[in-house]
Scaffold this motif. Sequence first.
Motif, PDB file in Angstrom:
ATOM      1  N   ALA A  24      -7.589  48.803  65.857  1.00 46.31           N
ATOM      2  CA  ALA A  24      -7.604  47.369  66.177  1.00 46.31           C
ATOM      3  C   ALA A  24      -6.413  47.052  67.081  1.00 46.31           C
ATOM      4  CB  ALA A  24      -7.549  46.546  64.887  1.00 46.31           C
ATOM      5  N   LYS A  30      -5.257  44.464  68.368  1.00 45.20           N
ATOM      6  CA  LYS A  30      -4.446  43.262  68.164  1.00 45.20           C
ATOM      7  C   LYS A  30      -3.138  43.591  67.443  1.00 45.20           C
ATOM      8  CE  LYS A  30      -8.058  42.645  66.011  1.00 45.20           C
ATOM      9  NZ  LYS A  30      -9.355  42.088  65.715  1.00 45.20           N
ATOM     10  N   ASP A  34     -10.959  48.570  69.149  1.00 43.91           N
ATOM     11  CA  ASP A  34     -11.465  47.201  68.959  1.00 43.91           C
ATOM     12  C   ASP A  34     -10.560  46.279  69.768  1.00 43.91           C
ATOM     13  OD1 ASP A  34     -10.960  44.603  67.828  1.00 43.91           O
ATOM     14  OD2 ASP A  34     -10.909  45.347  65.780  1.00 43.91           O
ATOM     15  N   HIS A  37     -14.608  41.901  70.092  1.00 42.78           N
ATOM     16  CA  HIS A  37     -14.630  40.950  68.987  1.00 42.78           C
ATOM     17  C   HIS A  37     -14.186  39.567  69.424  1.00 42.78           C
ATOM     18  CE1 HIS A  37     -15.190  42.933  65.113  1.00 42.78           C
ATOM     19  NE2 HIS A  37     -14.688  44.015  65.657  1.00 42.78           N
ATOM     20  N   ARG A  76     -21.446  39.988  62.916  1.00 45.09           N
ATOM     21  CA  ARG A  76     -20.363  39.901  61.923  1.00 45.09           C
ATOM     22  C   ARG A  76     -20.760  38.921  60.838  1.00 45.09           C
ATOM     23  NH1 ARG A  76     -13.877  38.969  62.703  1.00 45.09           N
ATOM     24  NH2 ARG A  76     -13.429  38.516  60.523  1.00 45.09           N
ATOM     25  N   ILE A 102      -4.735  35.348  56.496  1.00 43.02           N
ATOM     26  CA  ILE A 102      -5.272  36.627  56.955  1.00 43.02           C
ATOM     27  C   ILE A 102      -6.417  37.120  56.064  1.00 43.02           C
ATOM     28  CG2 ILE A 102      -3.283  37.389  58.317  1.00 43.02           C
ATOM     29  CD1 ILE A 102      -2.245  38.941  55.962  1.00 43.02           C
ATOM     30  N   HIS A 122     -15.408  42.186  58.064  1.00 46.27           N
ATOM     31  CA  HIS A 122     -13.952  42.414  57.954  1.00 46.27           C
ATOM     32  C   HIS A 122     -13.440  41.401  56.935  1.00 46.27           C
ATOM     33  CE1 HIS A 122      -9.730  42.933  59.099  1.00 46.27           C
ATOM     34  NE2 HIS A 122      -9.643  41.627  59.218  1.00 46.27           N
ATOM     35  N   SER A 158      -6.667  41.121  55.742  1.00 46.75           N
ATOM     36  CA  SER A 158      -5.624  42.064  56.138  1.00 46.75           C
ATOM     37  C   SER A 158      -4.574  42.254  55.055  1.00 46.75           C
ATOM     38  CB  SER A 158      -4.934  41.531  57.392  1.00 46.75           C
ATOM     39  OG  SER A 158      -5.346  42.248  58.515  1.00 46.75           O
ATOM     40  N   GLY A 214      -7.898  46.131  57.744  1.00 43.80           N
ATOM     41  CA  GLY A 214      -7.265  45.348  56.684  1.00 43.80           C
ATOM     42  C   GLY A 214      -6.519  46.136  55.636  1.00 43.80           C
ATOM     43  N   GLU A 268     -11.956  49.719  61.243  1.00 46.37           N
ATOM     44  CA  GLU A 268     -11.085  49.211  62.305  1.00 46.37           C
ATOM     45  C   GLU A 268      -9.641  49.023  61.839  1.00 46.37           C
ATOM     46  OE1 GLU A 268     -14.514  46.519  64.520  1.00 46.37           O
ATOM     47  OE2 GLU A 268     -13.234  45.596  63.016  1.00 46.37           O
ATOM     48  N   GLY A 292      -5.810  48.638  62.063  1.00 45.18           N
ATOM     49  CA  GLY A 292      -4.793  48.371  63.083  1.00 45.18           C
ATOM     50  C   GLY A 292      -3.439  48.641  62.464  1.00 45.18           C
ATOM     51  N   ARG A 293      -3.085  47.762  61.505  1.00 44.64           N
ATOM     52  CA  ARG A 293      -1.790  47.862  60.827  1.00 44.64           C
ATOM     53  C   ARG A 293      -1.572  49.245  60.217  1.00 44.64           C
ATOM     54  NH1 ARG A 293       0.172  43.158  58.347  1.00 44.64           N
ATOM     55  NH2 ARG A 293      -2.005  42.532  58.334  1.00 44.64           N
ATOM     56  N   ARG A 348       6.267  37.150  61.311  1.00 44.85           N
ATOM     57  CA  ARG A 348       5.461  37.348  60.103  1.00 44.85           C
ATOM     58  C   ARG A 348       6.142  36.805  58.841  1.00 44.85           C
ATOM     59  NH1 ARG A 348       4.004  41.352  58.065  1.00 44.85           N
ATOM     60  NH2 ARG A 348       1.877  40.721  57.584  1.00 44.85           N
ATOM     61  N   TYR A 389       3.795  34.163  57.172  1.00 41.25           N
ATOM     62  CA  TYR A 389       3.034  34.619  55.998  1.00 41.25           C
ATOM     63  C   TYR A 389       3.918  34.872  54.786  1.00 41.25           C
ATOM     64  CZ  TYR A 389       0.194  36.220  59.994  1.00 41.25           C
ATOM     65  OH  TYR A 389      -0.486  36.325  61.177  1.00 41.25           O
ATOM     66  N   TYR A 424       1.692  43.746  64.617  1.00 35.99           N
ATOM     67  CA  TYR A 424       1.777  42.277  64.631  1.00 35.99           C
ATOM     68  C   TYR A 424       3.194  41.738  64.782  1.00 35.99           C
ATOM     69  CZ  TYR A 424      -2.978  42.988  62.967  1.00 35.99           C
ATOM     70  OH  TYR A 424      -4.274  43.404  62.858  1.00 35.99           O
ATOM     71  N   MET A 448       2.728  39.629  68.437  1.00 30.59           N
ATOM     72  CA  MET A 448       2.823  38.198  68.145  1.00 30.59           C
ATOM     73  C   MET A 448       4.179  37.637  68.595  1.00 30.59           C
ATOM     74  SD  MET A 448       1.054  38.135  64.367  1.00 30.59           S
ATOM     75  CE  MET A 448       0.874  36.373  64.176  1.00 30.59           C
TER      76      MET A 448
HETATM   77  N1  LLP Z   1     -11.033  44.143  62.593  1.00 30.64           N
HETATM   78  C1  LLP Z   1     -11.103  42.819  62.724  1.00 30.64           C
HETATM   79  C2  LLP Z   1     -12.393  42.200  63.025  1.00 30.64           C
HETATM   80  C3  LLP Z   1      -9.966  42.040  62.568  1.00 30.64           C
HETATM   81  O1  LLP Z   1     -10.044  40.720  62.693  1.00 30.64           O
HETATM   82  C4  LLP Z   1      -8.733  42.658  62.271  1.00 30.64           C
HETATM   83  C5  LLP Z   1      -7.513  41.880  62.108  1.00 30.64           C
HETATM   84  C6  LLP Z   1      -8.700  44.063  62.167  1.00 30.64           C
HETATM   85  C7  LLP Z   1      -9.872  44.770  62.319  1.00 30.64           C
HETATM   86  C8  LLP Z   1      -7.435  44.826  61.891  1.00 30.64           C
HETATM   87  O2  LLP Z   1      -6.834  44.487  60.685  1.00 30.64           O
HETATM   88  P1  LLP Z   1      -5.599  45.365  60.146  1.00 30.64           P
HETATM   89  O3  LLP Z   1      -6.127  46.736  59.798  1.00 30.64           O
HETATM   90  O4  LLP Z   1      -4.606  45.460  61.250  1.00 30.64           O
HETATM   91  O5  LLP Z   1      -5.083  44.613  58.993  1.00 30.64           O
HETATM   92  N2  LLP Z   1      -1.363  38.717  62.259  1.00 30.64           N
HETATM   93  C9  LLP Z   1      -1.686  39.074  60.885  1.00 30.64           C
HETATM   94  C10 LLP Z   1      -2.899  39.945  60.810  1.00 30.64           C
HETATM   95  C11 LLP Z   1      -4.114  39.309  61.431  1.00 30.64           C
HETATM   96  C12 LLP Z   1      -5.256  40.254  61.422  1.00 30.64           C
HETATM   97  C13 LLP Z   1      -6.360  39.753  62.243  1.00 30.64           C
HETATM   98  N3  LLP Z   1      -7.475  40.617  62.279  1.00 30.64           N
HETATM   99  C14 LLP Z   1      -0.473  39.767  60.273  1.00 30.64           C
HETATM  100  O6  LLP Z   1       0.548  39.877  60.937  1.00 30.64           O
HETATM  101  O7  LLP Z   1      -0.513  40.178  59.116  1.00 30.64           O
END
Ligand code: LLP
Length: 463
Positions: A94, A96, A115, A138, A185, A198, A237, A240, A278, A320, A322-323, A360, A364, A421, A425
């Motif tokens: 991911a 982002k 993604d 997405h 989705r 989140i 999804h 997170s 997540g 997906e 990311g973190r 963050r 959060y 993030y 961010m």
């Molecule tokens: N897939 C989708 C559709 C998502 O919306 C997200 C995160 C991920 C995958 C990746 O999630 P991860 O594995 O990274 O948790 N800014 C917030 C997190 C927002 C996540 C948004 N979507 C933070 O700093 O905790």
Amino acid sequence: MSRSAHPAGPRHADVLTEGHYSAPAADLNVLDEKVWSRTVTRDADGALTVGGIGVARLAEEFGTPAYFLDESDFRARCRAWSEAFGPDADVFYAGKAFLSRAVVRWLQEEGLHLDVCSGGELTTALDAGMSAERIAFHGNNKTVAEIERAVEAGVGRIVLDSFQEIVRVAHIARSRGVRQRVQIRVTVGVEAHTHEFIATAHEDQKFGIALADGQAAEAVRRALGLDSLELIGIHSHIGSQIFDMAGFEVSARRVVQLLAEVRDEHGVELPEIDLGGGLGIAYTSDDDPREPHEIAKALSDIVTRECESAGLRTPRISVEPGRAIVGPTAFTLYEVGTIKPLEGLRTYVSVDGGMSDNIRTALYDAEYSVALVSRTSDAEPMLVRVVGKHCESGDIVVKDAFLPADLAPGDLIAVPATGAYCRSMASNYNHALRPPVVAVRDGEARVIVRRETEEDLLRLDVG
Ligand code: LLP
């Protein structure tokens, strides 16, 4: 700057009865490997090294604040995820969480997919040579221009987020004579145990189409009725920074139920499901994240079991993270500035960054760890709040932590697990200059995202 011992702040013993922080680690010099990237260690002089390079050299060459990303750890995590899921599944990183052209190249080399959720991320991916068919696009409000670019580039899938978008993407694909691969989705109605901002699978929020009331089934009906769309699967999804696998299991079960309904109604077995990202990481020693192989096993077991009982062929799974890939691979290095002891409360330690490089904590209530990394110290622990240099009192980087009581201006401290993030961010609040991201590997360090300059600020300000 002076390295003389600072007048000691309040000792932890004075204040341990208040607040919700953990007790100090027995030895503040020990770096808990749970929260630091894999090549981090202390050298003979007690200074932290990453990828074989000491922080003093890194600070001198690249300045502070700066993010240092452990490239071999990043690559190892990519491999761990793809090996855990195996050849019958796809891992989409991911973007982002953190995206740059170097990261895109590493993903390609390690065989991952990507993604993206904006035109900017799409451009970065394509510019760095990511093959379009490995990209998923997405977003809850993709613009027409973004959809057009994605379709023209030939992205492997667009994840449809609303009824309006089904029509929009179908129209754009048709006008270009393309049959666009899409997923829908859905929101499965799970309350994920994470911060409200989140969590994304409950119904009262902006993402996706609810499974409840037959909404998702109706979306499938419409998508299947449009020739310019090839519906390849369902996406969910749930949120997170989640540790509890129960939410993923409910999500997988409900998505498989929808696949069974689709089969019954249309005679079509959709070939893929995407269970999103997540997965939580360790920000402090109190966090216990799951390993990729445990996650892969839990998810594939539940999907296989549910499909068997519904008489469905097991679909191809994608995830997906990311973190969970980039988060643990970087730390932020700061130089200590003003130190303000408050008798009986805590000591405020100001650093040369703050909420502009890590929002963050303010956004959060996120918890982080921190360590003195330019040296070791035998001084006793003092309770600190690490704060930035921005003009607001919510500008907190680490809310409650312990650092040695002889901490002094000019010391280097580092906050681990800031790979996800934080740079993505980051802001220019107070006209702060966003820090660089420096990749470190095998004794070499190179800037992959350079530090912003005052010229950059002025360039955007066109008078
Ligand atoms: N897939 C989708 C559709 C998502 O919306 C997200 C995160 C991920 C995958 C990746 O999630 P991860 O594995 O990274 O948790 N800014 C917030 C997190 C927002 C996540 C948004 N979507 C933070 O700093 O905790």
